[in-house]
Design an enzyme around this catalytic site. Structure first.
Site, PDB file in Angstrom:
ATOM      1  NE  ARG A 113     -10.702  -5.208   0.445  1.00  0.00           N
ATOM      2  CZ  ARG A 113      -9.875  -4.242   0.869  1.00  0.00           C
ATOM      3  NH1 ARG A 113     -10.351  -3.170   1.477  1.00  0.00           N
ATOM      4  NH2 ARG A 113      -8.569  -4.314   0.627  1.00  0.00           N
ATOM      5  NE  ARG A 159      -3.891   0.537   1.899  1.00  0.00           N
ATOM      6  CZ  ARG A 159      -5.142   0.647   2.385  1.00  0.00           C
ATOM      7  NH1 ARG A 159      -5.386   1.439   3.403  1.00  0.00           N
ATOM      8  NH2 ARG A 159      -6.132  -0.039   1.856  1.00  0.00           N
ATOM      9  CB  CYS A 163     -14.181   1.310  -0.067  1.00  0.00           C
ATOM     10  SG  CYS A 163     -13.725   3.053  -0.007  1.00  0.00           S
ATOM     11  CG  ASP A 180     -13.460   6.298  -1.236  1.00  0.00           C
ATOM     12  OD1 ASP A 180     -13.372   6.233   0.015  1.00  0.00           O
ATOM     13  OD2 ASP A 180     -12.457   6.247  -1.985  1.00  0.00           O
ATOM     14  CG  HIS A 240      -8.426  -0.161  -2.923  1.00  0.00           C
ATOM     15  ND1 HIS A 240      -7.665  -1.247  -2.524  1.00  0.00           N
ATOM     16  CD2 HIS A 240      -9.061   0.263  -1.783  1.00  0.00           C
ATOM     17  CE1 HIS A 240      -7.829  -1.464  -1.240  1.00  0.00           C
ATOM     18  NE2 HIS A 240      -8.668  -0.563  -0.761  1.00  0.00           N
ATOM     19  CD  GLN A 247     -12.979  -1.692  -0.949  1.00  0.00           C
ATOM     20  OE1 GLN A 247     -12.194  -1.521  -0.040  1.00  0.00           O
ATOM     21  NE2 GLN A 247     -14.194  -2.165  -0.758  1.00  0.00           N
TER      22      GLN A 247
HETATM   23  N1   CP Z   1     -11.314  -0.074   2.342  1.00  0.00           N
HETATM   24  C1   CP Z   1     -10.054  -0.132   2.777  1.00  0.00           C
HETATM   25  O1   CP Z   1      -9.099  -0.353   2.023  1.00  0.00           O
HETATM   26  O2   CP Z   1      -9.932   0.053   4.123  1.00  0.00           O
HETATM   27  P1   CP Z   1      -8.571   0.241   4.897  1.00  0.00           P
HETATM   28  O3   CP Z   1      -7.979   1.554   4.477  1.00  0.00           O
HETATM   29  O4   CP Z   1      -8.961   0.226   6.349  1.00  0.00           O
HETATM   30  O5   CP Z   1      -7.634  -0.890   4.563  1.00  0.00           O
HETATM   31  N1  NVA Z   2      -9.871   6.623  -1.637  1.00  0.00           N
HETATM   32  C1  NVA Z   2      -9.539   6.255  -0.285  1.00  0.00           C
HETATM   33  C2  NVA Z   2      -9.782   4.805  -0.077  1.00  0.00           C
HETATM   34  C3  NVA Z   2      -9.524   4.314   1.319  1.00  0.00           C
HETATM   35  C4  NVA Z   2      -9.738   2.845   1.455  1.00  0.00           C
HETATM   36  C5  NVA Z   2      -8.091   6.600  -0.021  1.00  0.00           C
HETATM   37  O1  NVA Z   2      -7.247   6.358  -0.901  1.00  0.00           O
HETATM   38  O2  NVA Z   2      -7.788   7.095   1.058  1.00  0.00           O
END
Ligand code: CP
Ligand code: NVA
Length: 338
Positions: free
Chosen positions: A323, A123, A295, A255, A150, A153
Site C-alpha cells: 500500500r 474515505r 486486504c 475480504d 478501493h 488497494q
Molecule cells: N485495507 C485497508 O484499506 O485497510 P484500512 O481500512 O486499515 O485502511
Molecule cells: N470491504 C471492506 C474493506 C476494508 C479495507 C470495507 O469496506 O470495510
C-alpha cells in the site's frame, strides 16, 4: 517464475523510467477505471522502483489532506508515510474535527481546502460524495475507499501478484507475465472486489468473483470490467460455487463479509457466507504456486482460516506493505513528480 531475458519490460523507456505517467499530473483517482492500462502498469513499475530503491522522488514540501469518515489503519498510515518519504506532509481533516461534521457544504470545503493543500485522499461512504469533492476541488482527489471502490488497494494487490509471478533477472517487473494469470476473489462482491475486477481487467489478469447468490458485484461494474477485459484479452466472471471459483487460480483473495457501514447485517451475512471461508481445502484447489491475499482487517474463522492467514501461501503482509509503495508512486504521479 524469474526471467532470464535481458530485454527491458514493456512500459519502461530506454532509461528504465516508467512511461505514460506525465498525463496523470493534476488528475483525480476516483475509480480504478480512471487509469488506462499503460498508466496502471507504469504506476506498478514505479512503485516497485521506489520500493527497491531504484528511484527516489522528492516533491518538496507538498501537503496531502486526509478526509476519513470511516476507520482506517493501513490507508491512513501508508498515505502519511508515503508523503513523508516524498518530502511532504499530511494533515488530518476528519469530518469530526472540521466544519464538515457541522454541515459545511462540500462545495465550500473543497474550494477552501484546494487553497491550502496539494491533494486530498478521501474515505467515505457514497461514491457520489467523493465525486462532489472532485467536482469542486482544483487539486487531485484520491479515493481512499468508498462503498463502491478501493482503487489504491487494487494497485497494491497487483503489485504483490507481480512480485511473485513477474520478476525479471534485472530487478524490474515484466508485467506482461501477469497476462493469463487468474485471481479468484471469494466473498462479498464489494468495493474491494470491484477495484480488483477493473484493475485486473486492465492488466490482462482473469478475475473470478466467487460469492453466494445475492452478494454479486454491481452489474454496472461487472459490465465495465468485462469491457476492459475484452481489450486486454482477459475474462471477468462471477461464480456461485466456491471450488469452481478458485480451481487452478494463481491468487486467492478474500475480504470481510460485512464492510464498514454494514455492521447491522453482520449476523445475516455470517449465515449467508457459511461455506465461503478461504481455508486450506480451498487453497488445495488452486494452482500449486497460488498465493493468499486479504486486504485486511481479517477475521480468522470467518472469511479466512487461521491456517491460511499464517500459512506458506500467505503474502498478506507484503500486500499491506505494498500500500505504501503503490500510493507513493500514485502521489508522485498526481503531484507532478515524474
Ligand atoms: N485495507 C485497508 O484499506 O485497510 P484500512 O481500512 O486499515 O485502511
Ligand atoms: N470491504 C471492506 C474493506 C476494508 C479495507 C470495507 O469496506 O470495510
Amino acid at each position: 517464475m524469474a526471467s532470464q531475458s535481458s530485454s527491458p519490460p514493456a512500459d519502461l523507456d530506454a532509461s528504465g523510467i516508467p512511461s505514460d505517467l506525465g498525463g496523470l499530473r493534476g488528475a483525480d483517482l476516483l475509480s480504478s477505471a480512471d487509469l488506462g492500462a499503460t498508466q496502471t502498469r507504469s504506476l506498478l513499475l514505479l512503485a516497485h522502483q521506489l520500493k527497491t530503491g531504484q528511484r527516489r522522488i522528492d516533491l518538496g514540501g507538498r501537503m496531502l489532506g486526509l478526509i476519513f469518515s470511516k476507520a482506517s489503519t493501513r490507508t491512513r498510515v501508508s498515505f502519511t508515510v508515503a508523503m513523508a518519504r516524498l518530502g511532504g506532509q499530511t494533515i488530518d481533516l476528519n469530518p469530526q474535527v472540521s466544519q464538515v461534521g457541522r454541515g459545511e457544504p462540500i462545495a465550500d470545503t473543497a474550494r477552501v481546502l484546494s487553497r491550502y493543500v496539494d491533494a486530498l485522499a478521501i474515505r467515505t461512504f457514497a461514491q457520489a460524495e467523493l465525486e462532489e469533492y472532485a467536482h469542486w476541488a482544483s487539486i487531485p482527489v484520491i479515493n481512499a475507499l468508498t462503498d463502491q471502490e478501493h482503487p489504491c488497494q487494487a494497485l497494491a494487490d497487483y503489485l504483490t501478484l507481480a512480485e511473485v509471478f513477474a520478476p525479471t533477472s534485472s530487478g524490474q517487473l515484466d508485467l506482461e507475465r501477469l497476462r493469463g494469470l487468474t485471481l479468484s476473489y471469494v466473498g462479498d462482491g464489494n468495493n474491494v472486489a470491484h477495484s480488483l475486477m477493473l484493475t485486473g481487467a486492465l492488466l490482462g489478469v482473469n478475475v473470478r468473483i466467487g460469492c453466494p447468490p445475492g452478494f454479486a458485484p454491481d452489474p454496472a461494474v461487472l459490465e465495465q470490467a468485462c469491457l476492459l477485459a475484452s481489450s486486454s484479452g482477459a475474462t471477468v466472471s462471477v461464480l456461485h460455487e466456491p471450488v469452481a471459483a478458485v480451481r487452478g487460480a494463481h491468487a486467492l483473495y478474500t475480504d470481510v463479509w460485512a464492510s464498514m457501514g454494514q455492521e447491522d447485517e453482520q449476523e445475516n451475512r455470517d449465515a449467508a457466507f457459511a461455506g465461503w471461508c478461504l481455508d486450506e481445502q480451498l487453497m488445495a484447489e488452486a494452482d500449486p504456486r497460488a498465493i493468499a491475499l486479504h486486504c485486511l482487517p481479517a477475521y480468522r474463522g470467518k472469511e479466512i482460516s487461521a491456517g491460511v492467514m499464517e500459512g506458506s501461501a500467505n503474502r498478506i503482509f507484503e500486500q499491506a506493505e505494498n500500500r505504501l509503495h503503490a500510493q507513493q508512486a500514485l502521489l508522485a504521479a498526481l503531484l507532478g513528480g515524474v
